[in-house]
Design a protein around this motif. Structure first.
Motif, PDB file in Angstrom:
ATOM      1  N   ILE A  21       0.860  -1.185   0.000  1.00 50.54           N
ATOM      2  CA  ILE A  21       0.000   0.000   0.000  1.00 50.54           C
ATOM      3  C   ILE A  21       0.892   1.229   0.000  1.00 50.54           C
ATOM      4  CG2 ILE A  21      -1.820   1.246   1.232  1.00 50.54           C
ATOM      5  CD1 ILE A  21      -2.512  -1.427   2.628  1.00 50.54           C
ATOM      6  N   SER A  22       0.665   2.139  -0.937  1.00 52.70           N
ATOM      7  CA  SER A  22       1.518   3.310  -1.085  1.00 52.70           C
ATOM      8  C   SER A  22       0.767   4.599  -0.781  1.00 52.70           C
ATOM      9  CB  SER A  22       2.075   3.386  -2.512  1.00 52.70           C
ATOM     10  OG  SER A  22       2.855   2.250  -2.809  1.00 52.70           O
ATOM     11  N   THR A  23       1.444   5.514  -0.091  1.00 52.69           N
ATOM     12  CA  THR A  23       0.975   6.886   0.062  1.00 52.69           C
ATOM     13  C   THR A  23       2.078   7.779  -0.507  1.00 52.69           C
ATOM     14  OG1 THR A  23       1.961   7.383   2.224  1.00 52.69           O
ATOM     15  CG2 THR A  23      -0.124   6.166   2.227  1.00 52.69           C
ATOM     16  N   GLU A  24       1.904   9.092  -0.400  1.00 48.97           N
ATOM     17  CA  GLU A  24       2.938   9.986  -0.916  1.00 48.97           C
ATOM     18  C   GLU A  24       4.264   9.780  -0.186  1.00 48.97           C
ATOM     19  OE1 GLU A  24       3.288  14.687  -1.976  1.00 48.97           O
ATOM     20  OE2 GLU A  24       2.747  14.164   0.079  1.00 48.97           O
ATOM     21  N   ARG A  25       4.206   9.526   1.126  1.00 41.52           N
ATOM     22  CA  ARG A  25       5.437   9.447   1.915  1.00 41.52           C
ATOM     23  C   ARG A  25       5.818   8.044   2.339  1.00 41.52           C
ATOM     24  NH1 ARG A  25       4.940  13.295   6.941  1.00 41.52           N
ATOM     25  NH2 ARG A  25       3.112  11.983   7.314  1.00 41.52           N
ATOM     26  N   LEU A  26       4.885   7.097   2.267  1.00 37.88           N
ATOM     27  CA  LEU A  26       5.090   5.791   2.868  1.00 37.88           C
ATOM     28  C   LEU A  26       4.798   4.655   1.902  1.00 37.88           C
ATOM     29  CD1 LEU A  26       3.233   6.436   6.257  1.00 37.88           C
ATOM     30  CD2 LEU A  26       5.707   6.577   5.852  1.00 37.88           C
ATOM     31  N   VAL A  27       5.427   3.527   2.176  1.00 36.70           N
ATOM     32  CA  VAL A  27       5.073   2.261   1.535  1.00 36.70           C
ATOM     33  C   VAL A  27       4.842   1.242   2.646  1.00 36.70           C
ATOM     34  CG1 VAL A  27       5.807   0.388   0.020  1.00 36.70           C
ATOM     35  CG2 VAL A  27       6.400   2.750  -0.559  1.00 36.70           C
TER      36      VAL A  27
END
Length: 211
Positions: free
Chosen positions: A10-16
């Motif tokens: 799951i990816s966000t702008e700052r995290l995986v």
């Protein structure tokens, strides 16, 4: 009907958020030896690299295969550094409900990572996985964890009196068990409306994209 979680990223702008792997052993062991982790969780102390290795290669895959839950590493997108973990436990596939918890490393706190990771996981669960309920339980005095639950849109349902054991370290360095209450929070699909905007207003960025 599916009875196990997929090996998801799951990816966000700052995290995986991804499955834990062998390379996470040193960072996981270091993170779990933090005093706040010892105080609010039942993670064994001291937490050794052998313990981290067993978590990654034994406990986590067993829990997923049995359908009980999922363990995800929370990593920074740019540095790939491990900054926390997300856990799903007590999963009930018939009613599509699970418990969510989060641990953030001491060096990564204050960045909004717990809220961002928890919200991304919740969006994946309630959207892609068609879950109907996420439950979070926080110790009565764990205000940081309660703030995360509030920021992602959870509703406080009540108190489980005397249902939680936390840990207190005395001046001589020994730990003792202290009984306290659990505050129960829930998140349903309809509770997610507007949560991204609320997090953005507090300075945290949340995205609903996942792979």
């Amino acid at each position: 009907m599916t009875s196990t979680f997929p090996n998801v990223s799951i990816s966000t702008e700052r995290l995986v958020l991804r499955p834990l792997d062998e390379d996470d052993v040193p960072a996981l062991a270091e993170m779990m030896n933090d005093e706040q982790v010892a105080a609010w969780t039942d993670v064994p102390q001291p937490f050794t690299e052998d313990g981290a290795r067993h978590w990654i290669s034994g406990y986590a895959p067993t829990e997923r295969a049995a359908g009980r839950g999922l363990n995800l590493a929370v990593t920074e997108f740019l540095t790939q550094r491990l900054v926390g973990i997300i856990q799903l436990t007590e999963t009930d596939w018939r009613i599509r409900a699970t418990q969510l918890s989060y641990i953030i490393a001491p060096w990564a706190r204050g960045e909004g990572y717990a809220s961002e990771a928890a919200l991304a996981t919740a969006q994946w669960l309630l959207g892609d996985q068609k879950f109907e309920r996420i439950e979070i339980r926080t110790a009565a005095d764990n205000t940081a964890s309660q703030q995360v639950a509030q920021k992602i849109g959870c509703i406080s349902e009540g108190v489980l009196r005397n249902a939680c054991i936390v840990h207190h370290r005395s001046d001589d360095g020994t730990w003792s068990d202290v009984r306290t209450d659990f505050i129960v929070w829930s998140l349903l699909p309809e509770d997610l409306d507007g949560t991204d905007e609320q997090l953005a207003e507090t300075g945290f960025t949340a995205y609903s994209d996942w792979n």
